[in-house]
Every structure is written in structure tokens, then in C-alpha cells.
Design a protein around this motif. Sequence first.
Motif, PDB file in Angstrom:
ATOM      1  N   ASP A  16     -12.883 -21.281 -10.201  1.00  0.00           N
ATOM      2  CA  ASP A  16     -13.182 -21.054  -8.800  1.00  0.00           C
ATOM      3  C   ASP A  16     -14.381 -20.117  -8.742  1.00  0.00           C
ATOM      4  OD1 ASP A  16     -12.941 -21.149  -6.056  1.00  0.00           O
ATOM      5  OD2 ASP A  16     -10.808 -20.707  -6.055  1.00  0.00           O
TER       6      ASP A  16
ATOM      7  N   SER B 255     -12.620 -15.104  -7.180  1.00  0.00           N
ATOM      8  CA  SER B 255     -11.233 -15.359  -7.570  1.00  0.00           C
ATOM      9  C   SER B 255     -11.101 -15.910  -8.988  1.00  0.00           C
ATOM     10  CB  SER B 255     -10.582 -16.316  -6.580  1.00  0.00           C
ATOM     11  OG  SER B 255     -11.301 -17.528  -6.521  1.00  0.00           O
TER      12      SER B 255
ATOM     13  N   TYR C 171      -5.096 -14.937 -10.048  1.00  0.00           N
ATOM     14  CA  TYR C 171      -5.899 -13.823  -9.543  1.00  0.00           C
ATOM     15  C   TYR C 171      -5.522 -13.489  -8.101  1.00  0.00           C
ATOM     16  CZ  TYR C 171     -10.287 -11.112  -9.132  1.00  0.00           C
ATOM     17  OH  TYR C 171     -11.213 -10.126  -8.971  1.00  0.00           O
ATOM     18  N   LEU C 172      -5.344 -14.539  -7.289  1.00  0.00           N
ATOM     19  CA  LEU C 172      -5.030 -14.350  -5.870  1.00  0.00           C
ATOM     20  C   LEU C 172      -3.525 -14.315  -5.593  1.00  0.00           C
ATOM     21  CD1 LEU C 172      -7.717 -16.754  -4.383  1.00  0.00           C
ATOM     22  CD2 LEU C 172      -7.817 -14.251  -4.546  1.00  0.00           C
ATOM     23  N   ALA C 173      -2.709 -14.429  -6.641  1.00  0.00           N
ATOM     24  CA  ALA C 173      -1.251 -14.443  -6.512  1.00  0.00           C
ATOM     25  C   ALA C 173      -0.802 -15.507  -5.504  1.00  0.00           C
ATOM     26  CB  ALA C 173      -0.726 -13.055  -6.126  1.00  0.00           C
ATOM     27  N   SER C 174      -1.403 -16.695  -5.621  1.00  0.00           N
ATOM     28  CA  SER C 174      -1.089 -17.769  -4.666  1.00  0.00           C
ATOM     29  C   SER C 174      -0.003 -18.718  -5.163  1.00  0.00           C
ATOM     30  CB  SER C 174      -2.362 -18.551  -4.325  1.00  0.00           C
ATOM     31  OG  SER C 174      -2.926 -19.127  -5.469  1.00  0.00           O
ATOM     32  N   GLY C 175       0.630 -18.375  -6.262  1.00  0.00           N
ATOM     33  CA  GLY C 175       1.748 -19.166  -6.734  1.00  0.00           C
ATOM     34  C   GLY C 175       1.385 -20.067  -7.897  1.00  0.00           C
TER      35      GLY C 175
ATOM     36  N   SER D 238      -7.659 -18.760 -10.651  1.00  0.00           N
ATOM     37  CA  SER D 238      -7.699 -18.392  -9.237  1.00  0.00           C
ATOM     38  C   SER D 238      -6.288 -18.246  -8.678  1.00  0.00           C
ATOM     39  CB  SER D 238      -8.473 -19.449  -8.447  1.00  0.00           C
ATOM     40  OG  SER D 238      -8.467 -19.145  -7.071  1.00  0.00           O
ATOM     41  N   ASN D 239      -5.390 -19.177  -9.031  1.00  0.00           N
ATOM     42  CA  ASN D 239      -3.996 -19.076  -8.566  1.00  0.00           C
ATOM     43  C   ASN D 239      -3.370 -17.752  -8.990  1.00  0.00           C
ATOM     44  OD1 ASN D 239      -3.615 -22.545  -9.249  1.00  0.00           O
ATOM     45  ND2 ASN D 239      -3.686 -21.630  -7.233  1.00  0.00           N
TER      46      ASN D 239
ATOM     47  N   HIS E 149      -7.182 -28.325  -9.903  1.00  0.00           N
ATOM     48  CA  HIS E 149      -6.344 -27.164 -10.212  1.00  0.00           C
ATOM     49  C   HIS E 149      -7.209 -26.045 -10.774  1.00  0.00           C
ATOM     50  CE1 HIS E 149      -3.094 -24.706 -11.549  1.00  0.00           C
ATOM     51  NE2 HIS E 149      -3.140 -25.056 -12.819  1.00  0.00           N
TER      52      HIS E 149
END
Length: 178
Positions: free
Chosen positions: A34, A38, A11-15, A8-9, A4
Motif C-alpha cells: 500500500d 500504511s 499497520y492500520l489494525a484493520s483485521g 497495510s492490514n 490483498h
Amino acid sequence: VIIHNPVSNMYLASGIPKVTEWRKRNIPTALATDGPGSNNSQDMMEVLKFTACLQKVGTLDATALLPEDVLDMVYRGGARAMRLHEKIGRLAPGAYADVVLLNLQRPHIAPVHSPASALVYNANGNDVDTVIVNGKIVVRNGKLMTINEERLIADCQRAAEKMADRAGIQSWRSKNWF
């Protein structure tokens, strides 16, 4: 093992990954940073706080992930991710003597009511005082003992600027920011 990377989640708006569900199902979960694209800071102490807070906001439950859960993911989960759980991730006879000591007597941390909470919510990478890897001190008083940190930073900065020049990207230095 799931790795996990909460910063990064975000920063990249990946949820928001379902870390609390993974843990309920006993799926081994480790924490990491990461790459620079990111997660700019690469601060593992920062990852601890963001792991807990991201799960709290994702579940709307302030107790979704306790500091002890986060610490378990970083040391036991990390050991499992590297398939070294028999040798690292715990202080025990026969395990490698890998230890990170932090200075908790800092204004942004003290007073300490719970060491686990202080580590997860207050400390940052600048609070690392000593790192011992397999019994050898590799960081002392916050300074790397194995390489010349100042030279490494300068070499990396020069390499980054050369890459930017080759790519035709204007360096921040040429913008007269400082």
C-alpha cells in the motif's frame, strides 16, 4: 480480483482478511503493498511472508496458506488484477519475458531446502539481483539500470523535507538523530 495488502492490514489494525476462504471459492486474489502511510517498506518480498503468516495466525492453521499459494497470488493474481493474464504471470511462449532473479546464496536464506519456502519466508527485496521486463534488463546486480537511483532518492528526500517545512512539521534531520 481482490487485492490483498497484508502489511497495510496489520499497520492500520484493520483485521485479517479471509484470504484462505477467497481462494477456496476460487476468487482471484493478488498481492500488493500500500502507500507509504500504511506500509513503509514497499518491499514485495516482505509482502509474501506477511501474507502467509497473517493467514496462519488468523486461522490458527500452520498450513492455511502454503508458499506455492502465495507465489501464485503474486504472479498469477497480479497478472489477473492488471487484466494481463494472457501476457504476463507465467513463463511461456508468447508471454512477456518478465523475470525477477534473486540471490538465494545469502546467510539469511541458505541452505535452501525448498525454493518456494525460501522466496516466501527468507528472501527480501535486497536479495533481488536482476529484473528483466519484456526482455530488457532493468535491474542488474541490485541496481536500477533505467534511472539514477541515488539521484532519485536524494530528490525524493529533498521534496519530502520541503513538504514537511511547508506543513510546519519538524524534519528528522533537525532533531540531530544522526
